[in-house]
Design a protein around this motif. Sequence first.
Motif, short mmCIF file in Angstrom:
data_model
loop_
_atom_site.label_atom_id
_atom_site.label_comp_id
_atom_site.label_asym_id
_atom_site.label_seq_id
_atom_site.Cartn_x
_atom_site.Cartn_y
_atom_site.Cartn_z
N ILE A 94 7.64 -13.56 11.92
CA ILE A 94 7.28 -12.54 10.94
C ILE A 94 8.15 -11.30 11.12
O ILE A 94 8.28 -10.78 12.23
N LEU A 95 8.74 -10.84 10.02
CA LEU A 95 9.58 -9.64 10.02
C LEU A 95 8.81 -8.48 9.41
O LEU A 95 8.24 -8.59 8.33
N TYR A 96 8.81 -7.32 10.13
CA TYR A 96 8.14 -6.11 9.67
C TYR A 96 9.16 -4.99 9.51
O TYR A 96 10.16 -4.93 10.25
N THR A 118 15.01 0.11 10.65
CA THR A 118 14.49 -0.44 11.90
C THR A 118 13.50 -1.56 11.55
O THR A 118 12.63 -1.37 10.70
N TYR A 119 13.65 -2.70 12.19
CA TYR A 119 12.75 -3.83 11.95
C TYR A 119 12.13 -4.28 13.28
O TYR A 119 12.75 -4.14 14.34
N ARG A 124 16.36 -17.35 9.37
CA ARG A 124 17.24 -16.30 8.86
C ARG A 124 16.47 -15.36 7.94
O ARG A 124 15.65 -15.79 7.13
N PHE A 125 16.74 -14.06 8.09
CA PHE A 125 16.12 -13.04 7.25
C PHE A 125 17.18 -12.18 6.58
O PHE A 125 18.19 -11.84 7.20
N LYS A 129 4.94 -2.75 7.92
CA LYS A 129 4.58 -3.61 6.79
C LYS A 129 5.33 -4.93 6.87
O LYS A 129 6.54 -4.96 7.13
N LYS A 130 4.61 -6.02 6.61
CA LYS A 130 5.24 -7.35 6.65
C LYS A 130 6.25 -7.48 5.51
O LYS A 130 5.93 -7.25 4.35
#
Length: 237
Positions: free
Chosen positions: A79-81, A114-115, A106-107, A86-87
Amino acid sequence: MKKITRIFALALALVMAFALQAPVNAAEKAAVPVMDREMEATTMMTDVINQNFAPYYKSNKEITYQVAVPSDVTGVQVILYNYKGKKVSTQNALSASYGTVIRYVRFKIAKNQTYTVKVRTYLSVNGTTIYGKLSKARAFTTLTNIKLKYKYNYRTGKKNYTVVMPKAKNAKGIKNFTVYISKDRSKGYKKVKTAKPGKNVKISKFKGKAIKTRQIYYIKIVPNLKCKVKSDVIYQY
């Protein structure tokens, strides 16, 4: 007499019906904790920690993470925020029956952000998906506007470096930066200064002595994040 016989027969039938029903209820009640234990046993999963996944490749537009997927689960959810928590996106990495495997997800990413990334295992059985515990976060930044300027004074023979920091609006999620300098790219770094976004850092000395004109120096800039997670991405010149 017939009336008494009928009453006795009805009472006997009720007693027999209760006697037959009682074991069934007892059996049903006894089965409840057994079913609970079986459910717990089938949903035991290997949780993943932040050492089980890491950034593999990063460009200005996307990042690839590698993740170790254990064999006793259906897969691992990555999961990337964003910097606000926030997702942004979710990717699944599937398991293999023969053992733990390394998968890649891959995102797409935006610049000057900033993630954070978290992972968790999941198990899908008969149309129901059960999720494991979320890992601790890893983090990275996507800054494209940190600059290093070099200046040499021919009259005095002295040189210095200036690290030009991005402004706060272009350094989202970053509290400040710590600047280091070394003569070796891989070791021996000494802290120069910690500065907030928008505040440039001038470097004119190393270990208390003036920067040498014929010596190669390496500059490292480490972003310190507001989320208090160490960034996997640093900037080096």
